[in-house]
Motif scaffolding. Structure first.
Motif, PDB file in Angstrom:
ATOM      1  N   THR A  19     -61.880  91.248   0.633  1.00 39.81           N
ATOM      2  CA  THR A  19     -63.127  91.776   1.190  1.00 39.81           C
ATOM      3  C   THR A  19     -63.461  93.156   0.655  1.00 39.81           C
ATOM      4  N   ASN A  20     -62.488  94.051   0.677  1.00 42.93           N
ATOM      5  CA  ASN A  20     -62.771  95.450   0.347  1.00 42.93           C
ATOM      6  C   ASN A  20     -61.971  95.970  -0.834  1.00 42.93           C
ATOM      7  N   ASP A  21     -61.591  95.085  -1.722  1.00 40.50           N
ATOM      8  CA  ASP A  21     -60.804  95.509  -2.874  1.00 40.50           C
ATOM      9  C   ASP A  21     -61.028  94.542  -4.016  1.00 40.50           C
ATOM     10  N   LYS A  22     -60.553  94.890  -5.201  1.00 38.50           N
ATOM     11  CA  LYS A  22     -60.700  94.001  -6.348  1.00 38.50           C
ATOM     12  C   LYS A  22     -59.766  92.805  -6.193  1.00 38.50           C
ATOM     13  N   PRO A  23     -60.086  91.654  -6.806  1.00 39.29           N
ATOM     14  CA  PRO A  23     -59.210  90.480  -6.707  1.00 39.29           C
ATOM     15  C   PRO A  23     -57.817  90.761  -7.267  1.00 39.29           C
ATOM     16  N   VAL A  24     -56.843  90.055  -6.725  1.00 37.60           N
ATOM     17  CA  VAL A  24     -55.454  90.182  -7.183  1.00 37.60           C
ATOM     18  C   VAL A  24     -55.064  88.890  -7.898  1.00 37.60           C
ATOM     19  N   LEU A  25     -54.590  89.021  -9.137  1.00 33.14           N
ATOM     20  CA  LEU A  25     -54.173  87.879  -9.938  1.00 33.14           C
ATOM     21  C   LEU A  25     -52.658  87.789  -9.925  1.00 33.14           C
ATOM     22  N   THR A  26     -52.125  86.608  -9.594  1.00 31.84           N
ATOM     23  CA  THR A  26     -50.671  86.447  -9.541  1.00 31.84           C
ATOM     24  C   THR A  26     -50.257  85.094 -10.093  1.00 31.84           C
ATOM     25  N   LEU A  27     -49.068  85.047 -10.697  1.00 31.48           N
ATOM     26  CA  LEU A  27     -48.545  83.813 -11.284  1.00 31.48           C
ATOM     27  C   LEU A  27     -47.991  82.934 -10.173  1.00 31.48           C
ATOM     28  N   MET A  28     -48.805  81.985  -9.710  1.00 32.04           N
ATOM     29  CA  MET A  28     -48.442  81.136  -8.584  1.00 32.04           C
ATOM     30  C   MET A  28     -49.453  80.000  -8.510  1.00 32.04           C
ATOM     31  N   SER A  29     -49.057  78.901  -7.899  1.00 34.22           N
ATOM     32  CA  SER A  29     -49.971  77.779  -7.696  1.00 34.22           C
ATOM     33  C   SER A  29     -50.563  77.826  -6.293  1.00 34.22           C
ATOM     34  N   LEU A  30     -51.660  77.106  -6.088  1.00 31.66           N
ATOM     35  CA  LEU A  30     -52.224  77.007  -4.746  1.00 31.66           C
ATOM     36  C   LEU A  30     -51.224  76.354  -3.786  1.00 31.66           C
ATOM     37  N   ILE A  51     -48.870  89.099   3.433  1.00 28.78           N
ATOM     38  CA  ILE A  51     -47.873  88.551   2.527  1.00 28.78           C
ATOM     39  C   ILE A  51     -47.750  89.498   1.337  1.00 28.78           C
ATOM     40  N   TYR A  52     -46.712  89.294   0.538  1.00 29.65           N
ATOM     41  CA  TYR A  52     -46.569  90.037  -0.701  1.00 29.65           C
ATOM     42  C   TYR A  52     -46.660  89.072  -1.881  1.00 29.65           C
ATOM     43  N   VAL A  53     -47.348  89.500  -2.943  1.00 23.24           N
ATOM     44  CA  VAL A  53     -47.386  88.734  -4.183  1.00 23.24           C
ATOM     45  C   VAL A  53     -47.106  89.688  -5.340  1.00 23.24           C
ATOM     46  N   HIS A  54     -46.666  89.127  -6.451  1.00 27.73           N
ATOM     47  CA  HIS A  54     -46.372  89.928  -7.637  1.00 27.73           C
ATOM     48  C   HIS A  54     -47.591  89.968  -8.551  1.00 27.73           C
ATOM     49  N   SER A  55     -47.997  91.173  -8.901  1.00 22.68           N
ATOM     50  CA  SER A  55     -49.142  91.347  -9.780  1.00 22.68           C
ATOM     51  C   SER A  55     -49.017  92.675 -10.510  1.00 22.68           C
ATOM     52  N   GLU A  56     -49.242  92.648 -11.818  1.00 22.20           N
ATOM     53  CA  GLU A  56     -49.188  93.870 -12.621  1.00 22.20           C
ATOM     54  C   GLU A  56     -47.864  94.614 -12.441  1.00 22.20           C
ATOM     55  N   VAL A 115     -58.576  88.471   3.097  1.00 23.24           N
ATOM     56  CA  VAL A 115     -58.735  87.411   2.101  1.00 23.24           C
ATOM     57  C   VAL A 115     -60.060  86.680   2.305  1.00 23.24           C
ATOM     58  N   GLU A 116     -60.888  86.632   1.268  1.00 22.32           N
ATOM     59  CA  GLU A 116     -62.151  85.894   1.317  1.00 22.32           C
ATOM     60  C   GLU A 116     -61.933  84.434   0.916  1.00 22.32           C
ATOM     61  N   TYR A 117     -61.218  84.233  -0.178  1.00 25.78           N
ATOM     62  CA  TYR A 117     -60.805  82.897  -0.601  1.00 25.78           C
ATOM     63  C   TYR A 117     -59.809  83.056  -1.740  1.00 25.78           C
ATOM     64  N   ILE A 118     -59.134  81.965  -2.080  1.00 24.99           N
ATOM     65  CA  ILE A 118     -58.128  81.967  -3.141  1.00 24.99           C
ATOM     66  C   ILE A 118     -58.517  80.923  -4.173  1.00 24.99           C
ATOM     67  N   GLU A 119     -58.513  81.323  -5.420  1.00 21.25           N
ATOM     68  CA  GLU A 119     -59.013  80.478  -6.504  1.00 21.25           C
ATOM     69  C   GLU A 119     -57.916  80.171  -7.521  1.00 21.25           C
ATOM     70  N   SER A 120     -57.803  78.917  -7.931  1.00 17.91           N
ATOM     71  CA  SER A 120     -56.840  78.521  -8.952  1.00 17.91           C
ATOM     72  C   SER A 120     -57.406  78.820 -10.336  1.00 17.91           C
ATOM     73  N   MET A 121     -56.544  79.385 -11.203  1.00 18.11           N
ATOM     74  CA  MET A 121     -56.927  79.683 -12.581  1.00 18.11           C
ATOM     75  C   MET A 121     -55.779  79.281 -13.497  1.00 18.11           C
ATOM     76  N   GLU A 122     -55.683  77.953 -13.757  1.00 14.41           N
ATOM     77  CA  GLU A 122     -54.597  77.379 -14.546  1.00 14.41           C
ATOM     78  C   GLU A 122     -53.250  77.715 -13.915  1.00 14.41           C
ATOM     79  N   ASP A 123     -52.410  78.542 -14.573  1.00 14.48           N
ATOM     80  CA  ASP A 123     -51.086  78.854 -14.026  1.00 14.48           C
ATOM     81  C   ASP A 123     -51.121  79.990 -13.011  1.00 14.48           C
ATOM     82  N   TYR A 124     -52.267  80.590 -12.827  1.00 15.81           N
ATOM     83  CA  TYR A 124     -52.401  81.732 -11.927  1.00 15.81           C
ATOM     84  C   TYR A 124     -53.316  81.393 -10.755  1.00 15.81           C
ATOM     85  N   ILE A 125     -53.280  82.247  -9.746  1.00  8.35           N
ATOM     86  CA  ILE A 125     -54.293  82.190  -8.704  1.00  8.35           C
ATOM     87  C   ILE A 125     -54.916  83.578  -8.580  1.00  8.35           C
TER      88      ILE A 125
END
Length: 235
Positions: free
Chosen positions: A164-175, A133-138, A149-159
Motif C-alpha cells: 500500500t505505502n511502499d514500493k513492491p518487493v520482489l523475492t525468489l519464491m512461488s505463489l 512475514i519475512y521474505v528475502h529480497s536484495e 499487502v495489496e496483492y501478490i503477483e507471480s513473475m516466473e520464478d519470482y513473486i
C-alpha cells in the motif's frame, strides 16, 4: 522474548567480541562458543539454540557448508570479513550478514531481527494489524506487514508483493510457497498469477475482483473456490 544462541568462529578474538556484546543484551543468552565447525556441529546435533553466529571462513568446513548440513537449522547470522559471500548467505535464509569488524549497533540490529522473526514463528502477533512475514529480497530479510499487502503477483520464478505505502518487493519464491506462510483465511489465490487479501476485496463482477487499487482477473480453475470463500453463487 529471549533467544538462546551459540557462536562458531575459528578466531578466539571474534568469539570474545560476541561474548561481550551478548552480555549487553538481556534478551540473548549465549549457551556455547566453538573455535571449530566440527565441535559446533556436534553440539548442534544435541542442542537446539534459537540462533547461531556463524563465521563463513573456517579451515575444516565453511560456515556455508555447515549450515547446509544441519537437518534442523536454527536462525543464522553469518559473520565474515569478506563481502563476496553475502549472496550465498542469504540463499540459506540467513537472518543477517555481519562484516567484520562488527560494531555493537550493527550487532544489536541483527539480533533484533532474529527476535522479531522468532516472535512471528511463535505467533506472538495474532491479530491482522500486527501480523507480518519475512521474505528475502536484495540480499536482506524484508519485513512484510500483512495489512499493507495489496496483492501478490507471480513473475516466473519470482513473486512481486505489491504494498500500500511502499514500493513492491520482489523475492525468489512461488505463489504456492508463500501461501504456506500466509494466514489461510486472510489470503486466497484467484488465478495462477495472483493471490489477494480477502479483506481488500471491494467487489466482484464479470470474473474480475476489484481491490483497493487494482482490478484482477479470476482464473477459470479458481472460480469455484472464489465463489465458496466469498459466499456467492455467481461471478
Amino acid at each position: 522474548m529471549s533467544l538462546t544462541c551459540v557462536a562458531i568462529d575459528d578466531e578466539p578474538l571474534a568469539l570474545e567480541l560476541v561474548r561481550s556484546y551478548v552480555t549487553r543484551m538481556p534478551e540473548v543468552k549465549l549457551v556455547g562458543t566453538f573455535e571449530d565447525a566440527i565441535s559446533g556441529i556436534e553440539f548442534l546435533s544435541r542442542k537446539h539454540p534459537d540462533l547461531i553466529f556463524l563465521d563463513i571462513n573456517m579451515p575444516d568446513i565453511s560456515g556455508l557448508d555447515l549450515a547446509k548440513a544441519l537437518k534442523e537449522r536454527p536462525m543464522i547470522i553469518f559473520t565474515t570479513a569478506h563481502k563476496q559471500f553475502a549472496y550465498d548467505g542469504f540463499e540459506l535464509e540467513a537472518v543477517d550478514y555481519l562484516l567484520k569488524p562488527i560494531d555493537f549497533d550493527r550487532f544489536s540490529k541483527a539480533v533484533y531481527k532474529a527476535i522479531d522473526l522468532k516472535r512471528y514463528r511463535e505467533n506472538v502477533y495474532s491479530t491482522q494489524e500486527e501480523s507480518f512475514i519475512y521474505v528475502h529480497s536484495e540480499y536482506r530479510m524484508i519485513k512484510i506487514v500483512l495489512k499493507e499487502v495489496e496483492y501478490i503477483e507471480s513473475m516466473e520464478d519470482y513473486i512481486k508483493i505489491h504494498l500500500t505505502n511502499d514500493k513492491p518487493v520482489l523475492t525468489l519464491m512461488s505463489l504456492k510457497k508463500i501461501l504456506e506462510v500466509l494466514p489461510e483465511q486472510q489470503f486466497k489465490r484467484i488465478h495462477r498469477s495472483y493471490i489477494v487479501p480477502v479483506f481488500k476485496v471491494r467487489s466482484v463482477q464479470n470474473k474480475k475482483i476489484q481491490l483497493s487499487t487494482v482490478v484482477l482477473p479470476i482464473g477459470e480453475s479458481y472460480a469455484e473456490q472464489v465463489k465458496q470463500w466469498l459466499g456467492i453463487k455467481t461471478l
